[in-house]
Design an enzyme around this catalytic site. Structure first.
Site, PDB file in Angstrom:
ATOM      1  CB  SER A  38      82.973  42.599  66.393  1.00 15.61           C
ATOM      2  OG  SER A  38      81.919  42.783  65.343  1.00 15.61           O
ATOM      3  CE  LYS A  62      79.326  42.954  67.792  1.00 13.18           C
ATOM      4  NZ  LYS A  62      79.258  42.404  66.709  1.00 13.18           N
ATOM      5  CB  SER A  66      80.003  38.560  66.385  1.00 15.98           C
ATOM      6  OG  SER A  66      80.824  40.058  66.615  1.00 15.98           O
TER       7      SER A  66
END
Length: 384
Positions: A62, A65, A127
């Site tokens: 993640s 991101k 997230s």
């Protein structure tokens, strides 16, 4: 293998000789971490304070991101999208990143319309994988087209060990980053988008009646961003930033830890090292006069000099002997002298070694003297 106080390749100032010459404090020299790769950066001086396998290419999970959000920030800045604009939740976003996927999700309802502002929070705080797909499709039309935007931005920022295939970081052989690239990315976000950076410090967000908390373990300990990441392949990672009471900021990235607890423990230790193990040494404040250099043929015999910006170092706390400075004129300075003209060089030494040189500029104007005064000065100079 780790190296402390190594200078980032992107630095323009020659600090390497300084930091290699320091006697490192015992606490910094002894620092070890179980993370696979680490970079700890002093934000204001762009000095790497600690690193371990900084350019290893690893799965980002993640942490991808951060780049997704940077693209959103860029699009907002150029007016291509608005905060109150809404994007539709496609079936692809719903199935791939929604509740049924088993991963991090914002729980976006299928075929709903969601504002850019909420999607940004869903990505930064919750997230949400579904939220990243929605913004990718809303901005670029498709995930592959959005990934192309991510890679162009990576190239623009000089992220030489990163490549993106999707906006969420779910496993893909082509998706990779390095700790150094992650720190460069985070630093760019902090510097370029201060209006959006506070988003990363929010600890929870409620959408569609569901409240989710940020997974950043350092927010409660003084950090003010940025992002965590985890997949089975990548392990547990973190990109974070924090400031001390003086306003000195650090930014760091850690990858490849084996558990949530290990990530929290290692991140706390690294943050403590960065904030408490090093200190700033200010040689000259911005707009402060450093001294004077002689001027010939002018209505004044000297002119005050100053640097273009603050001159400072970052060094391990409590280490070594003091710095000494010397102002060296750039040849013979003849009037007229205009304010802002480069007239001298400051040499900064430590233990007899020149560790840095900085240009100095005239802090005021010196007009050319009349003929009689110039003759008198020449005669006096002859007798001197």
């Amino acid at each position: 293998m780790t190296r402390l106080a190594r200078i980032s390749n992107s630095m323009k100032r020659p600090l390497l000789a300084l930091l290699l010459g320091l006697s490192l404090s015992a606490s910094a020299h002894a620092f070890e971490t179980t993370a696979r790769s680490v970079v700890l950066l002093d934000f204001n001086t762009n000095t790497v304070l600690f690193e371990k396998n900084p350019d290893d290419e690893v799965p980002p999970a993640s942490l991808s991101k951060l780049m997704t959000l940077l693209i959103v920030f860029d699009e907002l800045k150029r007016g291509a999208i608005r905060m109150d604009e809404t994007f539709p939740v496609s079936e692809h976003a719903w199935r791939t990143g929604g509740a049924a996927s088993g991963g991090s999700t914002m729980f976006l309802p299928l075929n709903s319309q969601v504002s850019v502002a909420d999607l940004m929070k869903g990505i930064a705080i919750q997230s949400g994988n579904d939220a990243t797909i929605v913004v990718a499709e809303g901005i670029a039309g498709s995930v592959p087209a959005f990934a192309e935007m991510m890679n162009r931005k990576a190239q623009e920022l000089g992220l030489t060990h990163s490549h993106f295939v999707n906006p969420h970081g779910l496993p893909d052989p082509g998706q990779r980053v390095s700790a150094r690239d992650l720190v460069t990315l985070a630093t760019h976000i902090i510097r370029t988008y201060p209006e959006h950076y506070p988003l990363f410090s929010e600890e929870e967000f409620t959408f569609n009646g569901i409240t989710q908390r940020s997974r950043n373990p350092l927010l409660s300990l003084g950090a003010d961003g940025l992002k965590t990441g985890h997949t089975a392949e990548a392990g547990y990672g973190l990109v974070a930033s924090a400031k001390d009471d003086t306003g000195r900021r650090i930014v760091f990235a850690m990858t490849g830890m084996k558990s949530v607890n290990e990530r929290a423990t290692q991140a706390r230790a690294l943050m403590t090292l960065g904030l408490r193990g090093f200190e700033n040494v200010v040689i000259l404040k911005k707009d402060e006069t450093a001294g004077e250099v002689p001027v010939t043929g002018g209505v004044a015999t000297s002119v005050a000099v100053r640097a273009a910006d603050e001159i400072r170092f970052i060094k391990p706390r409590g280490s070594g002997s003091p710095y000494k400075t010397e102002i060296v004129p750039v040849g013979t300075i003849e009037a007229p002298v205009a304010e802002g003209r480069r007239v001298a060089q400051m040499k900064i030494t430590r233990d007899g070694q020149v560790v840095r040189e900085e240009p100095l500029y005239a802090a005021g104007n010196v007009e050319r003297a009349g003929i009689l005064q110039r003759v008198q000065e020449q005669v006096m100079g002859y007798f001197r």
